[in-house]
Write an enzyme that holds these catalytic residues in place. Sequence first.
Site, PDB file in Angstrom:
ATOM      1  CE  LYS A  45      -3.317  -1.272  -0.594  1.00  0.00           C
ATOM      2  NZ  LYS A  45      -3.580  -2.007  -1.866  1.00  0.00           N
ATOM      3  N   GLY A  47       2.452   2.312  -2.957  1.00  0.00           N
ATOM      4  CA  GLY A  47       2.631   2.819  -4.317  1.00  0.00           C
ATOM      5  C   GLY A  47       3.134   1.782  -5.316  1.00  0.00           C
ATOM      6  CG  HIS A  98       4.669  -6.176  -1.267  1.00  0.00           C
ATOM      7  ND1 HIS A  98       4.673  -4.834  -1.563  1.00  0.00           N
ATOM      8  CD2 HIS A  98       3.489  -6.657  -1.761  1.00  0.00           C
ATOM      9  CE1 HIS A  98       3.549  -4.535  -2.212  1.00  0.00           C
ATOM     10  NE2 HIS A  98       2.835  -5.608  -2.352  1.00  0.00           N
ATOM     11  CB  SER A 127      -3.854   2.274   1.991  1.00  0.00           C
ATOM     12  OG  SER A 127      -3.965   1.755   0.705  1.00  0.00           O
ATOM     13  CE1 TYR A 182       0.716   6.626  -2.859  1.00  0.00           C
ATOM     14  CE2 TYR A 182       0.485   8.632  -1.567  1.00  0.00           C
ATOM     15  CZ  TYR A 182      -0.059   7.675  -2.381  1.00  0.00           C
ATOM     16  OH  TYR A 182      -1.394   7.751  -2.715  1.00  0.00           O
ATOM     17  N   GLY A 245      -5.980   7.623  -3.172  1.00  0.00           N
ATOM     18  CA  GLY A 245      -4.709   8.150  -3.669  1.00  0.00           C
ATOM     19  C   GLY A 245      -4.371   9.538  -3.147  1.00  0.00           C
TER      20      GLY A 245
HETATM   21  P1  A3P Z   1      -5.179   4.469  -1.034  1.00  0.00           P
HETATM   22  O1  A3P Z   1      -5.786   3.191  -0.538  1.00  0.00           O
HETATM   23  O2  A3P Z   1      -4.796   5.388   0.101  1.00  0.00           O
HETATM   24  O3  A3P Z   1      -6.008   5.145  -2.057  1.00  0.00           O
HETATM   25  P2  A3P Z   1      -0.123  -0.439  -3.544  1.00  0.00           P
HETATM   26  O4  A3P Z   1      -0.153  -0.312  -5.008  1.00  0.00           O
HETATM   27  O5  A3P Z   1       1.244  -0.522  -2.953  1.00  0.00           O
HETATM   28  O6  A3P Z   1      -1.044  -1.519  -3.082  1.00  0.00           O
HETATM   29  O7  A3P Z   1      -0.666   0.937  -2.950  1.00  0.00           O
HETATM   30  C1  A3P Z   1      -2.009   1.298  -3.147  1.00  0.00           C
HETATM   31  C2  A3P Z   1      -2.177   2.731  -2.746  1.00  0.00           C
HETATM   32  O8  A3P Z   1      -1.493   3.572  -3.698  1.00  0.00           O
HETATM   33  C3  A3P Z   1      -3.636   3.134  -2.760  1.00  0.00           C
HETATM   34  O9  A3P Z   1      -3.790   4.115  -1.732  1.00  0.00           O
HETATM   35  C4  A3P Z   1      -3.747   3.704  -4.159  1.00  0.00           C
HETATM   36  O10 A3P Z   1      -4.867   4.535  -4.356  1.00  0.00           O
HETATM   37  C5  A3P Z   1      -2.433   4.479  -4.240  1.00  0.00           C
HETATM   38  N1  A3P Z   1      -2.079   4.834  -5.620  1.00  0.00           N
HETATM   39  C6  A3P Z   1      -2.002   4.052  -6.703  1.00  0.00           C
HETATM   40  N2  A3P Z   1      -1.725   4.764  -7.820  1.00  0.00           N
HETATM   41  C7  A3P Z   1      -1.632   6.052  -7.419  1.00  0.00           C
HETATM   42  C8  A3P Z   1      -1.383   7.276  -8.099  1.00  0.00           C
HETATM   43  N3  A3P Z   1      -1.217   7.337  -9.412  1.00  0.00           N
HETATM   44  N4  A3P Z   1      -1.342   8.410  -7.348  1.00  0.00           N
HETATM   45  C9  A3P Z   1      -1.537   8.381  -6.036  1.00  0.00           C
HETATM   46  N5  A3P Z   1      -1.795   7.245  -5.327  1.00  0.00           N
HETATM   47  C10 A3P Z   1      -1.841   6.095  -6.016  1.00  0.00           C
END
Ligand code: A3P
Length: 281
Positions: A45, A47, A98, A127, A182, A245
């Site tokens: 979570k 990015g 991870h 998240s 992030y 996000g």
């Molecule tokens: P949220 O749940 O806070 O929205 P991962 O890919 O490591 O599982 O992380 C997921 C998190 O990264 C989610 O956070 C997701 O929305 C966010 N995320 C993915 N793409 C993004 C982007 N282009 N800009 C900002 N946040 C992003």
Amino acid sequence: MSDNHDLFEYKGCNFISNIHTTEYLEELINTEIRDDDVIAVTYPKSGTVWMQQILTLIFSNGDLAAVQNKLPAERVPWVEVPTLCFLTLPSPRLAVSHLPYHLSPEGLKKTGKVIYIYRNPKDVVVSLYHFQNYITLLKTPSGFGEFLEMFIEGKVIYGSWFDHVQNWYAHRNEFNILFMCYEEMKLDLRTSVQKICKFLGKELDDEKLDTIVKHCTFEIMKVNPMANYENVESKSENGAFLRKGIIGDWKTHFTVAQSEMFDKLFEERMKDFPLKFIWDG
Ligand code: A3P
């Protein structure tokens, strides 16, 4: 030991019973790493899917077809998921992981490139909480308070956030590694993509860079069914891989007491840790 029936512990880290195996994790330690391998490492979570999009578009020179027909995991797989076949990908292999420092391939210390992305842990736990409510693979948490306790104790997927970030940073000199934040990516994606390109030795003209930045924004990724993993088996219609996000969603989840408790713990556990965290957008 994890309390979650959906997880199993291997060498101090928690993995998902349905997708990881101890045999494969053992094999990975000694797997051969190639000079042109690029692996984006994150605690969950932080990015990961974002990096799958960014790496794909950098290596396709901004050709959007590359992100339209295949799921991110098919283009930029998780190293530690055997069915995604990272080991047999053609070069250059782009991947995400991870894995904690101590379970990552030893060969990465000799060659290849690592990009480590870190995110403020209050937003990470929020998240992850929503993700567990959404995705079928993982057990539904009983409530945010209890989930926060589990996160702090490292009883969630991939174990302790504190250990993950600290160990990768402590061993940074053993790798060819770039640390990305992030929140900095969110605040200035263009500069962040440029930084990643420089680290990877990729040159892109302004037009291509603009295209990549545009298609790596949350808003555009969210409406791309591939980037948003819309076919993933889910328990609820209200969730999404790409949820909000934003920076600071923790403020709508943590009580004042939970926030103060976490801040105190963060101060103790992250004392002397030099990387800066951004808590507000
Ligand atoms: P949220 O749940 O806070 O929205 P991962 O890919 O490591 O599982 O992380 C997921 C998190 O990264 C989610 O956070 C997701 O929305 C966010 N995320 C993915 N793409 C993004 C982007 N282009 N800009 C900002 N946040 C992003």
